[in-house]
Motif scaffolding. Sequence first.
Motif, PDB file in Angstrom:
ATOM      1  N   ALA A  97     -10.704 -24.788  -5.543  1.00  0.00           N
ATOM      2  CA  ALA A  97     -10.095 -23.335  -5.830  1.00  0.00           C
ATOM      3  C   ALA A  97     -11.023 -22.382  -6.296  1.00  0.00           C
ATOM      4  O   ALA A  97     -10.333 -20.988  -6.566  1.00  0.00           O
ATOM      5  CB  ALA A  97      -8.927 -23.633  -6.609  1.00  0.00           C
ATOM      6  N   GLY A  98     -12.186 -22.568  -6.264  1.00  0.00           N
ATOM      7  CA  GLY A  98     -13.208 -21.319  -6.396  1.00  0.00           C
ATOM      8  C   GLY A  98     -13.742 -21.379  -8.006  1.00  0.00           C
ATOM      9  O   GLY A  98     -14.266 -20.422  -8.399  1.00  0.00           O
ATOM     10  N   LEU A  99     -13.362 -22.485  -8.820  1.00  0.00           N
ATOM     11  CA  LEU A  99     -13.642 -22.556 -10.244  1.00  0.00           C
ATOM     12  C   LEU A  99     -15.288 -22.291 -10.331  1.00  0.00           C
ATOM     13  O   LEU A  99     -15.671 -21.421 -11.157  1.00  0.00           O
ATOM     14  CB  LEU A  99     -13.568 -23.862 -10.923  1.00  0.00           C
ATOM     15  N   LEU A 100     -16.121 -23.044  -9.584  1.00  0.00           N
ATOM     16  CA  LEU A 100     -17.665 -22.987  -9.879  1.00  0.00           C
ATOM     17  C   LEU A 100     -18.104 -21.611  -9.216  1.00  0.00           C
ATOM     18  O   LEU A 100     -19.196 -21.269  -9.661  1.00  0.00           O
ATOM     19  CB  LEU A 100     -18.215 -24.240  -9.255  1.00  0.00           C
ATOM     20  N   ALA A 101     -17.606 -21.410  -8.108  1.00  0.00           N
ATOM     21  CA  ALA A 101     -17.924 -20.029  -7.667  1.00  0.00           C
ATOM     22  C   ALA A 101     -18.037 -18.856  -8.532  1.00  0.00           C
ATOM     23  O   ALA A 101     -18.630 -17.907  -8.841  1.00  0.00           O
ATOM     24  CB  ALA A 101     -17.368 -19.645  -6.443  1.00  0.00           C
ATOM     25  N   THR A 123     -20.544 -17.761  -0.718  1.00  0.00           N
ATOM     26  CA  THR A 123     -19.669 -18.303   0.165  1.00  0.00           C
ATOM     27  C   THR A 123     -19.145 -19.540  -0.091  1.00  0.00           C
ATOM     28  O   THR A 123     -20.168 -20.501  -0.560  1.00  0.00           O
ATOM     29  CB  THR A 123     -20.231 -18.262   1.683  1.00  0.00           C
ATOM     30  N   THR A 124     -17.878 -19.890  -0.582  1.00  0.00           N
ATOM     31  CA  THR A 124     -17.407 -21.260  -0.848  1.00  0.00           C
ATOM     32  C   THR A 124     -16.768 -21.887   0.352  1.00  0.00           C
ATOM     33  O   THR A 124     -16.127 -21.111   1.041  1.00  0.00           O
ATOM     34  CB  THR A 124     -16.216 -20.964  -1.962  1.00  0.00           C
ATOM     35  N   VAL A 125     -17.039 -23.047   0.430  1.00  0.00           N
ATOM     36  CA  VAL A 125     -16.731 -23.822   1.702  1.00  0.00           C
ATOM     37  C   VAL A 125     -15.936 -24.970   1.109  1.00  0.00           C
ATOM     38  O   VAL A 125     -16.179 -25.665   0.233  1.00  0.00           O
ATOM     39  CB  VAL A 125     -17.901 -24.351   2.321  1.00  0.00           C
ATOM     40  N   GLU A 126     -14.604 -25.140   1.799  1.00  0.00           N
ATOM     41  CA  GLU A 126     -13.702 -26.270   1.289  1.00  0.00           C
ATOM     42  C   GLU A 126     -12.906 -26.672   2.532  1.00  0.00           C
ATOM     43  O   GLU A 126     -12.595 -26.038   3.525  1.00  0.00           O
ATOM     44  CB  GLU A 126     -12.913 -25.731   0.212  1.00  0.00           C
ATOM     45  N   SER A 127     -12.811 -27.906   2.752  1.00  0.00           N
ATOM     46  CA  SER A 127     -12.002 -28.362   3.989  1.00  0.00           C
ATOM     47  C   SER A 127     -10.489 -28.545   3.863  1.00  0.00           C
ATOM     48  O   SER A 127      -9.548 -28.439   4.955  1.00  0.00           O
ATOM     49  CB  SER A 127     -12.346 -29.953   4.332  1.00  0.00           C
ATOM     50  N   ASP A 128     -10.044 -28.305   2.559  1.00  0.00           N
ATOM     51  CA  ASP A 128      -8.566 -28.021   2.411  1.00  0.00           C
ATOM     52  C   ASP A 128      -8.104 -26.654   2.665  1.00  0.00           C
ATOM     53  O   ASP A 128      -8.628 -26.009   1.602  1.00  0.00           O
ATOM     54  CB  ASP A 128      -8.283 -28.578   0.942  1.00  0.00           C
ATOM     55  N   PRO A 129      -7.284 -26.432   3.521  1.00  0.00           N
ATOM     56  CA  PRO A 129      -6.718 -24.903   3.752  1.00  0.00           C
ATOM     57  C   PRO A 129      -6.003 -24.497   2.527  1.00  0.00           C
ATOM     58  O   PRO A 129      -6.464 -23.195   2.196  1.00  0.00           O
ATOM     59  CB  PRO A 129      -5.932 -24.916   4.841  1.00  0.00           C
ATOM     60  N   GLY A 130      -5.295 -25.340   1.842  1.00  0.00           N
ATOM     61  CA  GLY A 130      -4.683 -24.845   0.798  1.00  0.00           C
ATOM     62  C   GLY A 130      -5.564 -24.292  -0.433  1.00  0.00           C
ATOM     63  O   GLY A 130      -5.228 -23.436  -1.177  1.00  0.00           O
ATOM     64  N   ALA A 150      -9.743 -17.898  -2.121  1.00  0.00           N
ATOM     65  CA  ALA A 150      -9.541 -16.566  -1.997  1.00  0.00           C
ATOM     66  C   ALA A 150      -8.695 -15.530  -2.927  1.00  0.00           C
ATOM     67  O   ALA A 150      -9.137 -14.581  -3.256  1.00  0.00           O
ATOM     68  CB  ALA A 150      -8.782 -16.314  -0.350  1.00  0.00           C
ATOM     69  N   GLU A 151      -7.745 -16.215  -3.356  1.00  0.00           N
ATOM     70  CA  GLU A 151      -7.120 -15.200  -4.480  1.00  0.00           C
ATOM     71  C   GLU A 151      -7.764 -15.179  -5.604  1.00  0.00           C
ATOM     72  O   GLU A 151      -7.822 -14.255  -6.251  1.00  0.00           O
ATOM     73  CB  GLU A 151      -5.547 -15.924  -4.481  1.00  0.00           C
ATOM     74  N   GLY A 210     -18.376  -9.606  -3.173  1.00  0.00           N
ATOM     75  CA  GLY A 210     -19.336 -10.361  -2.231  1.00  0.00           C
ATOM     76  C   GLY A 210     -19.143 -11.747  -1.974  1.00  0.00           C
ATOM     77  O   GLY A 210     -19.886 -12.711  -1.611  1.00  0.00           O
ATOM     78  N   ALA A 211     -17.770 -12.181  -2.195  1.00  0.00           N
ATOM     79  CA  ALA A 211     -17.414 -13.608  -2.142  1.00  0.00           C
ATOM     80  C   ALA A 211     -16.682 -13.867  -0.835  1.00  0.00           C
ATOM     81  O   ALA A 211     -15.636 -12.917  -0.351  1.00  0.00           O
ATOM     82  CB  ALA A 211     -16.426 -14.011  -3.158  1.00  0.00           C
ATOM     83  N   LEU A 212     -16.725 -14.797  -0.216  1.00  0.00           N
ATOM     84  CA  LEU A 212     -16.086 -15.172   0.986  1.00  0.00           C
ATOM     85  C   LEU A 212     -15.921 -16.638   1.123  1.00  0.00           C
ATOM     86  O   LEU A 212     -16.243 -17.581   0.598  1.00  0.00           O
ATOM     87  CB  LEU A 212     -17.292 -15.086   2.336  1.00  0.00           C
ATOM     88  N   THR A 213     -14.440 -16.838   1.368  1.00  0.00           N
ATOM     89  CA  THR A 213     -13.907 -18.378   1.392  1.00  0.00           C
ATOM     90  C   THR A 213     -13.902 -18.646   2.943  1.00  0.00           C
ATOM     91  O   THR A 213     -13.448 -18.090   3.698  1.00  0.00           O
ATOM     92  CB  THR A 213     -12.683 -18.433   0.739  1.00  0.00           C
ATOM     93  N   VAL A 214     -14.362 -20.163   3.061  1.00  0.00           N
ATOM     94  CA  VAL A 214     -14.362 -20.736   4.539  1.00  0.00           C
ATOM     95  C   VAL A 214     -13.698 -22.041   4.489  1.00  0.00           C
ATOM     96  O   VAL A 214     -13.942 -22.811   3.633  1.00  0.00           O
ATOM     97  CB  VAL A 214     -15.760 -20.811   5.002  1.00  0.00           C
ATOM     98  N   THR A 215     -12.718 -22.223   5.668  1.00  0.00           N
ATOM     99  CA  THR A 215     -12.254 -23.772   5.606  1.00  0.00           C
ATOM    100  C   THR A 215     -13.014 -24.311   6.625  1.00  0.00           C
ATOM    101  O   THR A 215     -13.070 -24.206   7.717  1.00  0.00           O
ATOM    102  CB  THR A 215     -10.684 -23.350   5.893  1.00  0.00           C
ATOM    103  N   ALA A 216     -13.734 -25.415   6.090  1.00  0.00           N
ATOM    104  CA  ALA A 216     -14.390 -26.026   6.922  1.00  0.00           C
ATOM    105  C   ALA A 216     -15.068 -27.358   6.369  1.00  0.00           C
ATOM    106  O   ALA A 216     -15.224 -27.430   5.059  1.00  0.00           O
ATOM    107  CB  ALA A 216     -15.770 -25.224   7.627  1.00  0.00           C
ATOM    108  N   ARG A 217     -15.368 -28.388   7.172  1.00  0.00           N
ATOM    109  CA  ARG A 217     -16.062 -29.631   6.427  1.00  0.00           C
ATOM    110  C   ARG A 217     -17.580 -28.932   6.021  1.00  0.00           C
ATOM    111  O   ARG A 217     -18.140 -28.205   6.851  1.00  0.00           O
ATOM    112  CB  ARG A 217     -16.060 -30.680   7.526  1.00  0.00           C
ATOM    113  N   VAL A 218     -18.051 -29.579   4.981  1.00  0.00           N
ATOM    114  CA  VAL A 218     -19.452 -28.888   4.544  1.00  0.00           C
ATOM    115  C   VAL A 218     -20.504 -29.530   5.479  1.00  0.00           C
ATOM    116  O   VAL A 218     -21.287 -28.606   5.974  1.00  0.00           O
ATOM    117  CB  VAL A 218     -19.689 -29.790   3.182  1.00  0.00           C
ATOM    118  N   ASP A 219     -20.462 -30.724   6.198  1.00  0.00           N
ATOM    119  CA  ASP A 219     -21.601 -31.116   7.061  1.00  0.00           C
ATOM    120  C   ASP A 219     -21.507 -30.144   8.277  1.00  0.00           C
ATOM    121  O   ASP A 219     -22.501 -29.865   8.822  1.00  0.00           O
ATOM    122  CB  ASP A 219     -21.473 -32.571   7.333  1.00  0.00           C
TER     123      ASP A 219
END
Length: 450
Positions: free
Chosen positions: A307-311, A325-332, A338-339, A346-355
């Motif tokens: 949910a962006g805590l460390l970003a 850019t924060t990358v997380e596979s869970d869309p929720g 993003a919220e 300068g923050a971007l959120t991406v739904t994706a597997r890290v690999d």
Amino acid sequence: MVGMPENAALSVGDLVELDLTGIAHGGVGVARHEGRVVFVADAIPGERVRARITEARKKSFARAATVEVLDPSEDRRPHIWPEAGLERDPAERPGGAEFGHIALPRQRALKAEVLTDALRRFGGLGTDALRDLGGGVLQVESLPGDAEAEAPGLDGTTHTSAPGLGYRTRVRLHVDPETGEVGPYAARSRRVIRTASLPLAVEEIGWIAPLDEAISEAEAVDLVSPSADDPRMLVSYPGERRRAGADDPVRESVGGREFLVRAGGFWQVHREAPVTLFEAVRDAILELAGSDRFDPGAANLDLYGGAGLLAAAVAEAAGPGLRITTVESDPGATDDAAENLADLVGALTVTARVDRHLAELRAAAAPVRERLRRGTVVLDPPRSGAGGEVCAGLGEVAPANIVYVACDPVALARDTATLRELGYTPVSLRALDLFPHTHHFETLAVFLRD
């Protein structure tokens, strides 16, 4: 061995007398019986115990549970969870508080031993490197407030109790498929155990826990107590495609900053863990910035970002010029990030597997690759660790710095060995006791590209 001929093979149910010589990853003591390793639950290194063999299928080792302490350690205490005490048959003891019979300072010393051993055996770090990482000796830090914690009483009131209790804001219970009774699993089992209390849980969870109820046809019950919202009881049923609480947003407060998260999503369970990790990552970034190794305008990454805590922690250290850019596979979780990061230009959120995201970055244009090489990666992988493929991807992207938050010491050690082979040197390490009375803890390690 009690009541058995010398050199007889170990079988389930046998009683043996054992001298505990060490601790193993997983929170079990280590003993030997006629050359065979025996992992012993509910014991402390230095004790002599009588234990019952619970597993003996492997020739190299067996498992046992303590039934009587013959020579107790000075660090032994009455178990913080009465149902998990030695008075009960091992099969009737709930799991989840495997260090509950050990004084907290000794618990942390044992965790430090496990971390040191893992980094030496699997990470390839020698004595000098370990001493430098730990500032002399690796230690596990306690979190604020554990000594003053309160736990729920059976009547719904609270009482001041042993240190390290009343900290869990999230608890999962299971439902017996035949009776509908609700409780934790027994240790190393899927057998539901009825309990009268949840001593590790915060007071609000004690209010709503259905410990004396039956819930027919359910599979699990998640109890959630957000720091800035009402507590929730989430009931899961077999065959459901979405986890309970996936669409239930709740608010968490971290150092005065509010985060939106899903009730059924991931969030640190210790009441002080979010702010502790936030500050630990922030301080690590500040230290990198102080040595001119952190570039806020580079292509910085927050992997397994949730949910962006460390970003947000990186942003507090870096200021308004941060690009991350924060990358997380869970869309929720990505939606929540993003919220939560909406005020960071300068923050971007991406739904994706890290690999897969790292694979895409490896194919990026030269200017992007250069920005990645100047960047810092924060990663907080699951208990299995980042793994070889993700570490290899990091090696190819080649960021200047890696800030690694780990919840498993062996996974961290294995990834440390891989990262060292890829040209990264661990330069600092902090171990944090986010899970008192269990064998779990969190570690933050900083790696610099050679």
